[in-house]
Write a protein that holds these residues in place. Structure first.
Motif, mmCIF file in Angstrom:
data_model
loop_
_atom_site.group_PDB
_atom_site.id
_atom_site.type_symbol
_atom_site.label_atom_id
_atom_site.label_comp_id
_atom_site.label_asym_id
_atom_site.label_seq_id
_atom_site.Cartn_x
_atom_site.Cartn_y
_atom_site.Cartn_z
ATOM 1 N N VAL A 21 8.879 4.396 -5.399
ATOM 2 C CA VAL A 21 9.438 5.670 -5.855
ATOM 3 C C VAL A 21 8.280 6.620 -6.130
ATOM 4 C CG1 VAL A 21 10.896 6.838 -7.540
ATOM 5 C CG2 VAL A 21 11.406 4.476 -6.879
ATOM 6 N N ALA A 22 8.228 7.729 -5.380
ATOM 7 C CA ALA A 22 7.179 8.722 -5.564
ATOM 8 C C ALA A 22 7.466 9.572 -6.795
ATOM 9 C CB ALA A 22 7.065 9.598 -4.317
ATOM 10 N N GLN A 23 6.439 10.317 -7.226
ATOM 11 C CA GLN A 23 6.567 11.076 -8.466
ATOM 12 C C GLN A 23 7.599 12.205 -8.379
ATOM 13 O OE1 GLN A 23 2.738 12.755 -9.330
ATOM 14 N NE2 GLN A 23 2.822 14.253 -7.664
ATOM 15 N N ASP A 24 7.979 12.603 -7.155
ATOM 16 C CA ASP A 24 9.015 13.633 -7.025
ATOM 17 C C ASP A 24 10.414 13.039 -6.901
ATOM 18 O OD1 ASP A 24 8.966 12.555 -4.493
ATOM 19 O OD2 ASP A 24 8.684 14.453 -3.433
ATOM 20 N N ARG A 59 0.069 4.122 -15.470
ATOM 21 C CA ARG A 59 -0.824 3.914 -14.335
ATOM 22 C C ARG A 59 -0.060 4.027 -13.020
ATOM 23 N NH1 ARG A 59 -5.079 -0.884 -15.080
ATOM 24 N NH2 ARG A 59 -5.939 0.299 -13.325
ATOM 25 N N PRO A 60 0.231 5.253 -12.584
ATOM 26 C CA PRO A 60 0.887 5.423 -11.284
ATOM 27 C C PRO A 60 -0.014 4.910 -10.170
ATOM 28 C CG PRO A 60 0.100 7.525 -12.125
ATOM 29 C CD PRO A 60 -0.073 6.538 -13.235
ATOM 30 N N LEU A 61 0.601 4.523 -9.069
ATOM 31 C CA LEU A 61 -0.134 4.032 -7.914
ATOM 32 C C LEU A 61 -0.497 5.226 -7.031
ATOM 33 C CD1 LEU A 61 -1.105 1.471 -6.381
ATOM 34 C CD2 LEU A 61 1.097 1.491 -5.191
ATOM 35 N N PRO A 62 -1.778 5.537 -6.896
ATOM 36 C CA PRO A 62 -2.155 6.730 -6.131
ATOM 37 C C PRO A 62 -1.874 6.560 -4.648
ATOM 38 C CG PRO A 62 -4.101 5.460 -6.716
ATOM 39 C CD PRO A 62 -2.946 4.819 -7.429
ATOM 40 N N ASP A 63 -1.828 7.688 -3.945
ATOM 41 C CA ASP A 63 -1.673 7.639 -2.493
ATOM 42 C C ASP A 63 -2.863 6.883 -1.892
ATOM 43 O OD1 ASP A 63 -0.649 8.265 0.068
ATOM 44 O OD2 ASP A 63 -2.103 9.900 0.227
ATOM 45 N N GLY A 64 -2.563 5.905 -1.066
ATOM 46 C CA GLY A 64 -3.594 5.061 -0.488
ATOM 47 C C GLY A 64 -3.942 3.854 -1.326
ATOM 48 N N VAL A 76 0.847 -1.194 0.000
ATOM 49 C CA VAL A 76 0.000 0.000 0.000
ATOM 50 C C VAL A 76 0.887 1.250 0.000
ATOM 51 C CG1 VAL A 76 -1.833 1.266 1.182
ATOM 52 C CG2 VAL A 76 -1.778 -1.244 1.263
ATOM 53 N N ASN A 77 0.564 2.170 -0.906
ATOM 54 C CA ASN A 77 1.281 3.442 -0.993
ATOM 55 C C ASN A 77 0.741 4.404 0.064
ATOM 56 O OD1 ASN A 77 2.513 5.828 -1.679
ATOM 57 N ND2 ASN A 77 1.398 6.109 -3.609
ATOM 58 N N ARG A 78 1.533 4.669 1.110
ATOM 59 C CA ARG A 78 1.164 5.617 2.154
ATOM 60 C C ARG A 78 2.112 6.820 2.152
ATOM 61 N NH1 ARG A 78 -3.875 3.845 3.416
ATOM 62 N NH2 ARG A 78 -3.864 1.696 4.220
ATOM 63 N N SER A 79 2.667 7.131 0.996
ATOM 64 C CA SER A 79 3.696 8.170 0.930
ATOM 65 C C SER A 79 3.120 9.580 0.879
ATOM 66 C CB SER A 79 4.572 7.950 -0.312
ATOM 67 O OG SER A 79 3.822 8.178 -1.502
ATOM 68 N N GLY A 80 1.829 9.697 0.562
ATOM 69 C CA GLY A 80 1.234 11.012 0.399
ATOM 70 C C GLY A 80 1.310 11.537 -1.020
ATOM 71 N N LEU A 81 1.962 10.786 -1.913
ATOM 72 C CA LEU A 81 2.104 11.180 -3.320
ATOM 73 C C LEU A 81 1.855 9.972 -4.202
ATOM 74 C CD1 LEU A 81 5.445 13.230 -3.136
ATOM 75 C CD2 LEU A 81 3.155 14.187 -3.487
ATOM 76 N N PRO A 82 1.418 10.187 -5.454
ATOM 77 C CA PRO A 82 1.365 9.064 -6.394
ATOM 78 C C PRO A 82 2.754 8.472 -6.581
ATOM 79 C CG PRO A 82 0.180 10.967 -7.258
ATOM 80 C CD PRO A 82 0.918 11.441 -6.053
ATOM 81 N N ALA A 83 2.806 7.153 -6.812
ATOM 82 C CA ALA A 83 4.081 6.464 -7.005
ATOM 83 C C ALA A 83 4.219 6.059 -8.468
ATOM 84 C CB ALA A 83 4.174 5.236 -6.112
#
Length: 353
Positions: free
Chosen positions: A89-92, A64-69, A32-39
Motif C-alpha cells: 500500500v503506497a502512501q497515497d 518506517r515506511p518502505l522507500p521506493d526501491g 522490493v517496492n517498485r511503486s515509485g512512492l514510499p509504502a
C-alpha cells in the motif's frame, strides 16, 4: 539499499525455520517496492487468503515506511508452504498486489503496478432492506396527526417516547433514505419511563450505540437531534447543542436528567448524544414555562429533560434487544460530525388517529 527484516508467523503454533532447512521448504524471500512512492503497508499471507481479503498484519512499522526501491526480507515459518499473496500500500492509498507467488522458486518479488485507490463507501442510511419492503404513505384524511422523533437501536427496532405513539391508530416513519415505512404492532411501551420501542419490519441501517462508560457528568456537551415543530419549520431534522445541567429530572426523577440543549414539540423521542456520537439519553420534554409562571411568578428559561441512557438501555434489554455499546474515552467530534452520526439513524414519526 539496506533491506528491512521481518519474520512472518503463519498460525499460532508454527515454529521458525531451522538452519537445516532444505530446498523443499520455504526460505527467506525479498519484496522490493517498485511503486515509485514510499509504502506504508506490506502484507504477505499464504494463498489464497489474499484473494478472500484476509491480508493479516502490516509487516511495516508505522514510523518506517518502505522507500521506493527499498527491499523487505520476509522469513516464513517452516511449514508455511511456497505459495504467497502479497500486497503493498503506497502512501497515497493505492495498492500493488501479487497473488499465488511461488517463493520457493522466485525469492525476489517486485511490487510495482499501483491500482487506483477505491473511493470511500457512502455512509449507510437507515432505510428499507430491499425494494420489496412494503412502503407506506401518510393518510391525508387522518382526523388528527401528531409527530415526533425516534432512532434505530437494532434492525427493525426504533426507540422513541411512549407519549409520541400513545393512542395512535397508525404509525409510519420517514427514514433518512427518504422512504416511508409502517410500524407493526405491538409496540413495547412503558408509560412511567415514557419510553417505547417500535417494530418496523424491513428497516435496516446503522444502529446508534449507547454509551457504556464513563458515567455521564454535569457540564458535558450533548447534541439533541430530531424533528421539532413539523409543519411549521422545515421538514429536515434539526440539531441543537447544549450541556448536561443536572443528573436528575423534574422532582428528582432518577430516570431523567436536565439539559440545556433546546427542544421543542416534535423533538420528543429523538436521540441525545455525547460529543463522540454515543447515545446518553432520549429527549423527552421541556418545562412548561407558562404554567410555572402562573404558580411561581417567574418565567423559567431553557429547562429541558431527557430519559437517561442507562434507563433506556435497560428498557431495551427487557424487550429482548441487545443494543450496541461504546465507551466514550476517545477524541471528541465536532458538533457537525455528531450531527452526521445522528442523521443516519434518526427517523421522523407520524402518528395518525
Amino acid at each position: 539499499m539496506r533491506a528491512f527484516m521481518a519474520t512472518l508467523l503463519l498460525g499460532a503454533t508454527l515454529a521458525l525455520p531451522s538452519l537445516a532447512q532444505n530446498a523443499a521448504q520455504p526460505q527467506e524471500f525479498r519484496v522490493v517496492n517498485r511503486s515509485g512512492l514510499p509504502a506504508t503497508a506490506l502484507h504477505a499471507v499464504r494463498s489464497p487468503r489474499g484473494g478472500a481479503g484476509d491480508w493479516g498484519p502490516n509487516l511495516l512499522r508505522p514510523d518506517r515506511p518502505l522507500p521506493d526501491g527499498g527491499g523487505f526480507r520476509v522469513t516464513p515459518s517452516a511449514d508455511a508452504g511456497c505459495r504467497f499473496d502479497l500486497r503493498l500500500v503506497a502512501q497515497d492509498g493505492r495498492e500493488a498486489v501479487l497473488r499465488d507467488q511461488d517463493i520457493c522458486v522466485n525469492r525476489n518479488l517486485d511490487l510495482q503496478r499501483l491500482a487506483a485507490a477505491a473511493p470511500p463507501p457512502a455512509p449507510r442510511m437507515a432505510g428499507p432492506a430491499s425494494p420489496q419492503v412494503p412502503r407506506a404513505e401518510p393518510n391525508r384524511r387522518a382526523q388528527r396527526v401528531s409527530t415526533g422523533s425516534g432512532f434505530l437501536i437494532a434492525e427493525g427496532r426504533v426507540m422513541t417516547n411512549q407519549h409520541v405513539i400513545d393512542g395512535c391508530n397508525r404509525i409510519i416513519l420517514n427514514t433518512p433514505s427518504g422512504h416511508w415505512l409502517a410500524a407493526a404492532p405491538p409496540a413495547r411501551a412503558d408509560a412511567a419511563l415514557d419510553l417505547a420501542i417500535l417494530n418496523v419490519p424491513g428497516l435496516v441501517g446503522p444502529a446508534l450505540p449507547f454509551r457504556e462508560a464513563p458515567a455521564l457528568r454535569r457540564g458535558e456537551g450533548v447534541v439533541a437531534y430530531g424533528f421539532p415543530l413539523a409543519g411549521l419549520l422545515s421538514s429536515e431534522p434539526k440539531l441543537t447543542r447544549g450541556e448536561v445541567n443536572g443528573l436528575r429530572g423534574l422532582r428528582d426523577n432518577p430516570n431523567q436528567f436536565q439539559i440545556s440543549a433546546e427542544v421543542q414539540p416534535g423533538n420528543s423521542g429523538g436521540p441525545l448524544l455525547d460529543m463522540q456520537g454515543h447515545v446518553v439519553g432520549v429527549v423527552v420534554s421541556k418545562l412548561n414555562a407558562q404554567r410555572l409562571a402562573q404558580s411561581t411568578g417567574d418565567i423559567a428559561q431553557n429547562i429541558n429533560f431527557a430519559v437517561q441512557g442507562r434507563t433506556a438501555l435497560e428498557f431495551a434489554r427487557r424487550a429482548g434487544i441487545t443494543p450496541l455499546l461504546a465507551e466514550s474515552r476517545g477524541r471528541d467530534l465536532s458538533t457537525a460530525d455528531v450531527g452526521d452520526v445522528a442523521h443516519r439513524s434518526t427517523l421522523f414519526i407520524r402518528c395518525e388517529r
